[in-house]
Design a protein around this motif. Structure first.
Motif, short mmCIF file in Angstrom:
data_model
loop_
_atom_site.label_atom_id
_atom_site.label_comp_id
_atom_site.label_asym_id
_atom_site.label_seq_id
_atom_site.Cartn_x
_atom_site.Cartn_y
_atom_site.Cartn_z
N ASP A 107 38.63 41.52 40.27
CA ASP A 107 38.22 40.59 41.32
C ASP A 107 39.40 39.86 41.95
N LYS A 108 40.60 40.02 41.37
CA LYS A 108 41.80 39.39 41.92
C LYS A 108 42.60 40.34 42.82
N ASP B 151 43.31 41.53 45.91
CA ASP B 151 42.94 41.17 47.28
C ASP B 151 44.00 41.49 48.33
N THR B 152 45.16 42.04 47.91
CA THR B 152 46.22 42.36 48.88
C THR B 152 46.86 43.68 48.48
N SER C 110 36.27 46.48 43.39
CA SER C 110 36.70 45.09 43.26
C SER C 110 35.67 44.13 43.85
N TRP C 111 35.02 44.57 44.93
CA TRP C 111 33.96 43.74 45.51
C TRP C 111 32.76 43.64 44.57
N ARG D 18 35.08 40.26 43.76
CA ARG D 18 36.14 39.74 44.64
C ARG D 18 35.46 39.00 45.79
N LEU E 95 39.60 42.43 51.41
CA LEU E 95 40.88 43.01 51.02
C LEU E 95 41.82 42.95 52.21
N GLY F 196 33.34 40.19 50.37
CA GLY F 196 34.27 40.98 49.58
C GLY F 196 34.37 42.44 49.93
#
Length: 301
Positions: free
Chosen positions: A80-81, A83-84, A105-106, A110, A114, A151
């Motif tokens: 979930d972290k 994001d980049t 991840s979503w 997250r 992204l 997310g």
């Protein structure tokens, strides 16, 4: 809304991030190639700084490798972290993990889109993935499953050479590299707390990459075996010489750049092993520190 937010061809993203010289880590999420080696996930590297993760390339197995790294004590790589992310180029072995990065991840909560940086074509790829998974997104958003509303989205910035991200003490620079017939391919240079890491992506030798790597703390570079190359058919030799970097060529690059540590990844062995690649680089005249990386190894500049 399919979740694609177009970026400009060149932008700088500013955000608050606290970093320290000892805070930067390099995590090898995947060191593999298109070859289906069960011990090596596809090419993907993470730079962790200031409690945030910055992923370079999305090879197969990316999110599960990141989860393993998080379980091993690097919480910034929890799914979930993530994001980049940055893409070096759009070859399939560097991008087939992209839907995993976007959607897994979503699903694992997250909360934000992204942020994705890459060469021209990245936006179109993200748009097509959003279309491919639109039924999944609709069911998760509008069905019984709790889902983060933002997310699944992707904010794409198609890059040009130069600084593409800057915030706090961190800068990320896109370095143009030569990778066969690809019109645009990039390496990336991360700088934070006075420390620097350069990641080649797939590349044959070029002056731009060598110049960017001069004096860095860690140079992460792809490589193929000279001995193995000699056993390849001429058609493959022609391909690899145009698209990739041999151990002896990498020795010459390292002798000019003089990184404090040379880390090998995306290794093409062809019957050789990690120690053989290191031996070939030393035999070609480079006497600096060299490590042929494995998945989930962590290096600190």
């Amino acid at each position: 809304m399919l979740g694609i937010i177009r970026g400009t061809l060149m932008c700088m993203l500013f955000f608050t991030i606290q970093t320290h010289a000892t805070d930067m880590k390099l995590v090898m999420l995947g060191t593999g190639t298109p070859n289906a080696d069960p011990a090596r996930s596809g090419p993907s590297v993470a730079v962790v700084v200031g409690g945030r993760s910055f992923v370079v390339d999305a090879g197969p197995g990316l999110v599960r490798r990141a989860a393993a790294a998080a379980a091993n004590g690097i919480p910034a790589l929890a799914p979930d972290k993530l994001d980049t992310a940055f893409l070096t180029h759009l070859h399939s072995d560097h991008t087939v993990g992209l839907p995993d990065l976007i959607f897994t991840s979503w699903v694992l909560e997250r909360p934000m889109p992204l942020r994705l940086y890459g060469p021209p074509g990245t936006s179109a790829m993200a748009q097509h993935l959003a279309q491919a998974y639109r039924l999944d997104v609709d069911i998760r958003l509008n069905g019984l499953e709790p889902a983060m509303p933002e997310g699944h989205k992707v904010e794409v910035t198609e890059i040009t050479p130069g600084i593409v991200l800057s915030g706090g003490d961190l800068t990320v620079e896109a370095i143009p590299v030569m990778h066969g017939s690809w019109k645009e391919a990039y390496g990336y240079k991360f700088t934070s707390g006075g420390k620097t890491i350069v990641i080649s992506g797939d590349a044959r030798p070029s002056s731009a990459l060598t110049e960017a790597a001069k004096g860095v703390d860690i140079l992460v570079h792809e490589v193929y075996s000279d001995a193995g190359f000699k056993r390849r058919e001429p058609v493959w030799q022609n391909y690899h010489a145009s698209f990739h970097t041999s151990a002896s060529e990498l020795a010459a690059i390292a002798n000019e750049a003089k990184p404090k540590l040379l880390v090998l990844y995306h290794q093409l062995y062809w019957g050789t092993a990690d120690e053989d690649l290191v031996r070939e680089i030393h035999a070609a005249g480079y006497d600096g520190a060299v490590i042929s990386a494995k998945d989930l190894e962590v290096f600190e500049p």
